[in-house]
Scaffold this active site. Structure first.
Site, PDB file in Angstrom:
ATOM      1  N   ASP A 171       0.812  -1.222   0.000  1.00 51.51           N
ATOM      2  CA  ASP A 171       0.000   0.000   0.000  1.00 51.51           C
ATOM      3  C   ASP A 171       0.852   1.282   0.000  1.00 51.51           C
ATOM      4  O   ASP A 171       0.667   2.164   0.851  1.00 51.51           O
ATOM      5  CB  ASP A 171      -0.929   0.016   1.233  1.00 51.51           C
ATOM      6  CG  ASP A 171      -1.679  -1.297   1.428  1.00 51.51           C
ATOM      7  OD1 ASP A 171      -2.066  -1.908   0.428  1.00 51.51           O
ATOM      8  OD2 ASP A 171      -1.860  -1.702   2.600  1.00 51.51           O
ATOM      9  N   GLU A 221     -11.371  -0.488  -3.293  1.00 52.71           N
ATOM     10  CA  GLU A 221     -10.567   0.140  -2.223  1.00 52.71           C
ATOM     11  C   GLU A 221      -9.416   0.903  -2.870  1.00 52.71           C
ATOM     12  O   GLU A 221      -9.341   1.006  -4.095  1.00 52.71           O
ATOM     13  CB  GLU A 221     -10.036  -0.927  -1.253  1.00 52.71           C
ATOM     14  CG  GLU A 221      -9.102  -1.928  -1.919  1.00 52.71           C
ATOM     15  CD  GLU A 221      -8.732  -3.114  -1.032  1.00 52.71           C
ATOM     16  OE1 GLU A 221      -9.276  -3.285   0.059  1.00 52.71           O
ATOM     17  OE2 GLU A 221      -7.872  -3.899  -1.469  1.00 52.71           O
TER      18      GLU A 221
HETATM   19  O1  FUB Z   1      -3.125  -3.677   3.445  1.00 55.09           O
HETATM   20  C1  FUB Z   1      -4.402  -3.904   4.005  1.00 55.09           C
HETATM   21  C2  FUB Z   1      -5.464  -3.587   3.014  1.00 55.09           C
HETATM   22  O2  FUB Z   1      -5.300  -4.423   1.866  1.00 55.09           O
HETATM   23  C3  FUB Z   1      -5.409  -2.193   2.471  1.00 55.09           C
HETATM   24  O3  FUB Z   1      -5.939  -1.235   3.319  1.00 55.09           O
HETATM   25  C4  FUB Z   1      -6.100  -2.395   1.197  1.00 55.09           C
HETATM   26  O4  FUB Z   1      -5.992  -1.324   0.306  1.00 55.09           O
HETATM   27  C5  FUB Z   1      -5.466  -3.670   0.696  1.00 55.09           C
HETATM   28  O5  FUB Z   1      -4.207  -3.415   0.139  1.00 55.09           O
END
Ligand code: FUB
Length: 378
Positions: A59, A269
């Site tokens: 991320d 997301e």
């Molecule tokens: O890294 C945890 C979660 O997985 C993140 O917040 C999302 O974007 C995905 O990468």
């Protein structure tokens, strides 16, 4: 569909790595040896290489400040929780910042910048962060689960971009869900984009409060507009929302919102905003279909018209990205599971991003192809 690796050939290697070490996240040499022993893809198959091998990272939110590149990633660790659709296996507990003088140069890995134990309201799962700068203060924005199991978004401040950061005692009022991305427009106004479905809980926050019994995935209405990310103006002190978060519309070329069943294009997301030649580019992950996608618009609030894919699926369940300009070129920071072969243990990377003359982004294949042979870097 379970949040697990879509290319699992490295799982044996990662098992070897985690079985043999007390602190698997800090054993780069062991990781490399284990992968080679398990016959994993050669490094030359990947378009770019991990920025750091001493810890697992994901991320990556990149920023250019004072001529240097700072990357704010999640710090993946190997926890005991089995993989599930809610991402319970992402058990991160702290953040560490990366710094580079130039892309392709040495990467400095900072010490712990913020630990969950130093955030009064947070209990666990320090997921994808972002950072911002205003004046001489740096702001670290991060999602974490509170004591009730609801994701909230917190903010911590420092005078040093590498931290350590001091957390505010409470999460940002009115915040929920995950993946904050803070964009500052040319007029100095900052906006936070956020949200994520499934484990990111956006679908449990549709009625103005967290519903612990809400759906585990999405709205369950494939023919209705998909759940959309949120955006809110930040207050002048960067610590609160200046308005109730608004819905960010992602629409097709007819101006109609993308539908819940349109898994190839709808938001899942990993919001990111950047501006290129006066246009606003909102980019995101499609989650269970594993693409990085984007839309463009004329306002930071949207609507954003879907334009296409930035990146095809990486090795691993998902990726999460950021886009920055550095030294006259544009760069995509992203993550895959090259080092471990395990979804929960990722590594961040960077590759150049190219625009077409009409402003669309050329789709990147994260693996070396005939066309990209010999161009892979850093
Ligand atoms: O890294 C945890 C979660 O997985 C993140 O917040 C999302 O974007 C995905 O990468």
């Amino acid at each position: 569909m379970m949040r697990k690796s879509i290319l699992t050939f490295g799982a044996v290697a990662a098992a070897a790595l985690t079985a043999g070490c007390q602190q698997p996240a800090d054993t780069s040499a062991n990781a490399t040896n284990a992968q080679q022993a398990a016959g994993k893809r050669p490094a030359s198959d990947y378009l770019s290489q991990p920025l750091v091998k001493d810890i697992f990272t994901a991320d990556p939110s990149a920023h250019v400040w004072n001529g240097k590149i700072y990357v704010y990633p999640s710090h993946d660790i190997d926890g005991p929780t089995p993989e599930d659709d809610l991402g319970s296996h992402f058990e991160m507990r702290d953040y560490r910042v990366l710094r580079m003088d130039r892309i392709g140069g040495p990467v400095t890995l900072g010490p712990v910048a913020l630990d969950v134990d130093d955030v009064p309201w947070a209990e666990k799962q320090m997921w994808a962060p972002d950072a911002a700068k205003k004046g001489d203060t740096y702001y670290l924005y991060f999602p974490a689960k509170d004591k009730e199991g609801a994701f909230r978004i917190g903010v911590a401040t420092s005078k040093d971009p590498m931290g350590p950061f001091k957390a505010q005692p409470q999460p940002i009022k009115g915040s929920y869900s995950i993946d904050p991305a803070v964009f500052t427009d040319d007029d100095g106004q900052s906006y936070m984009y956020f949200g994520g479905i499934w484990g990111g809980q956006l679908q449990r926050n549709v009625n103005g409060a967290y519903d612990p019994n809400g759906s585990k995935t999405d709205l369950g209405q494939d023919d209705k507009p998909a759940l959309a990310p949120r955006v809110a103006k930040m207050t002048g002190d960067m610590l609160e929302f200046a308005e109730t978060p608004r819905v960010v519309q992602i629409v097709d070329d007819q101006g109609k919102p993308l539908l819940g069943g349109d898994h190839d294009r709808r938001f899942f997301e990993a919001s990111w905003m950047h501006k290129y030649k006066g246009k606003y580019y909102f980019s995101y992950s499609t989650g269970d279909t594993h693409y990085l996608a984007y839309g463009t618009g004329d306002s930071p609030y949207g609507p954003f018209t879907y334009k296409g894919r930035i990146m095809e699926p990486v090795e691993g369940w998902t990726t999460h990205h950021s886009i920055v300009e550095w030294n006259g070129k544009w760069w995509l920071f992203y993550a895959d599971t090259q080092l471990s072969g395990q979804t929960r243990l990722r590594n961040v990377k960077v590759t150049e991003l190219h625009y077409n003359p009409d402003g669309t982004i050329q789709t990147i294949n994260p693996f070396v192809t005939e066309a990209t042979q010999g161009t892979a870097k850093p």
